[in-house]
Design a protein around this motif. Sequence first.
Motif, PDB file in Angstrom:
ATOM      1  N   LEU A 102     -31.769  84.018  38.635  1.00  0.00           N
ATOM      2  CA  LEU A 102     -30.392  83.822  38.193  1.00  0.00           C
ATOM      3  C   LEU A 102     -30.067  84.874  37.161  1.00  0.00           C
ATOM      4  O   LEU A 102     -30.500  84.744  36.025  1.00  0.00           O
ATOM      5  N   PRO A 103     -29.401  85.927  37.428  1.00  0.00           N
ATOM      6  CA  PRO A 103     -28.872  86.323  38.726  1.00  0.00           C
ATOM      7  C   PRO A 103     -29.994  86.790  39.642  1.00  0.00           C
ATOM      8  O   PRO A 103     -31.057  87.191  39.185  1.00  0.00           O
ATOM      9  N   PRO A 142     -29.784  96.365  47.527  1.00  0.00           N
ATOM     10  CA  PRO A 142     -28.469  96.367  46.896  1.00  0.00           C
ATOM     11  C   PRO A 142     -27.590  95.184  47.309  1.00  0.00           C
ATOM     12  O   PRO A 142     -26.590  94.909  46.666  1.00  0.00           O
ATOM     13  N   SER A 143     -27.971  94.445  48.344  1.00  0.00           N
ATOM     14  CA  SER A 143     -27.148  93.310  48.761  1.00  0.00           C
ATOM     15  C   SER A 143     -27.216  92.145  47.775  1.00  0.00           C
ATOM     16  O   SER A 143     -26.392  91.231  47.851  1.00  0.00           O
ATOM     17  N   TYR A 144     -28.171  92.167  46.846  1.00  0.00           N
ATOM     18  CA  TYR A 144     -28.205  91.107  45.833  1.00  0.00           C
ATOM     19  C   TYR A 144     -26.932  91.113  44.990  1.00  0.00           C
ATOM     20  O   TYR A 144     -26.508  90.068  44.506  1.00  0.00           O
ATOM     21  N   TRP A 194     -23.716  91.694  45.950  1.00  0.00           N
ATOM     22  CA  TRP A 194     -22.640  90.914  46.564  1.00  0.00           C
ATOM     23  C   TRP A 194     -23.009  89.445  46.639  1.00  0.00           C
ATOM     24  O   TRP A 194     -22.140  88.578  46.554  1.00  0.00           O
ATOM     25  N   MET A 195     -24.301  89.133  46.785  1.00  0.00           N
ATOM     26  CA  MET A 195     -24.713  87.726  46.817  1.00  0.00           C
ATOM     27  C   MET A 195     -24.453  87.057  45.472  1.00  0.00           C
ATOM     28  O   MET A 195     -24.011  85.900  45.425  1.00  0.00           O
ATOM     29  N   ASN A 196     -24.720  87.769  44.383  1.00  0.00           N
ATOM     30  CA  ASN A 196     -24.450  87.216  43.054  1.00  0.00           C
ATOM     31  C   ASN A 196     -22.959  86.981  42.850  1.00  0.00           C
ATOM     32  O   ASN A 196     -22.551  85.937  42.332  1.00  0.00           O
ATOM     33  N   TRP A 197     -22.124  87.957  43.252  1.00  0.00           N
ATOM     34  CA  TRP A 197     -20.671  87.807  43.096  1.00  0.00           C
ATOM     35  C   TRP A 197     -20.143  86.689  43.984  1.00  0.00           C
ATOM     36  O   TRP A 197     -19.277  85.910  43.564  1.00  0.00           O
ATOM     37  N   ALA A 198     -20.620  86.603  45.203  1.00  0.00           N
ATOM     38  CA  ALA A 198     -20.169  85.547  46.108  1.00  0.00           C
ATOM     39  C   ALA A 198     -20.567  84.177  45.579  1.00  0.00           C
ATOM     40  O   ALA A 198     -19.765  83.228  45.610  1.00  0.00           O
ATOM     41  N   THR A 199     -21.790  84.058  45.057  1.00  0.00           N
ATOM     42  CA  THR A 199     -22.248  82.785  44.504  1.00  0.00           C
ATOM     43  C   THR A 199     -21.395  82.384  43.301  1.00  0.00           C
ATOM     44  O   THR A 199     -20.965  81.226  43.192  1.00  0.00           O
ATOM     45  N   ALA A 200     -21.134  83.337  42.408  1.00  0.00           N
ATOM     46  CA  ALA A 200     -20.312  83.034  41.228  1.00  0.00           C
ATOM     47  C   ALA A 200     -18.889  82.655  41.632  1.00  0.00           C
ATOM     48  O   ALA A 200     -18.316  81.683  41.099  1.00  0.00           O
ATOM     49  N   SER A 201     -18.324  83.372  42.579  1.00  0.00           N
ATOM     50  CA  SER A 201     -16.954  83.081  43.025  1.00  0.00           C
ATOM     51  C   SER A 201     -16.863  81.714  43.691  1.00  0.00           C
ATOM     52  O   SER A 201     -15.941  80.936  43.408  1.00  0.00           O
TER      53      SER A 201
END
Length: 106
Positions: free
Chosen positions: A50-51, A68-70, A72-79
């Motif tokens: 986390l993140p 590098p896909s981590y 977008w995964m972090n942003w998607a999870t937060a959103s």
Amino acid sequence: MAVYSLGLSGVLLSEHAFGNGADSIPAPACRDGFDAETRQGLSHHRSSYLPLRFDCVRDDGTVYSSDPSYLWMNWATASLTLVAALLVIGAGYATELRARRIARMS
């Protein structure tokens, strides 16, 4: 939750592959798919849940991400977490408004 689970499984698999069998040090996630110049001086890795991230560290202290896909995964999870929280708050507010209307009518 599904996006976070996808990223978490990637970090866990990378962590599990490190030190588990022949040719596992440094972590395969830091070596596979990278050119020799990028891997030069690779000393260790840092992982975080986390993140989400699995960073590869060189001897000179510079860092590169194994995937590098981590990001977008972090942003998607937060959103998605924010949207879920707003929906829960909105549902509670709507319930409260209905209860006040019913109390006024009676």
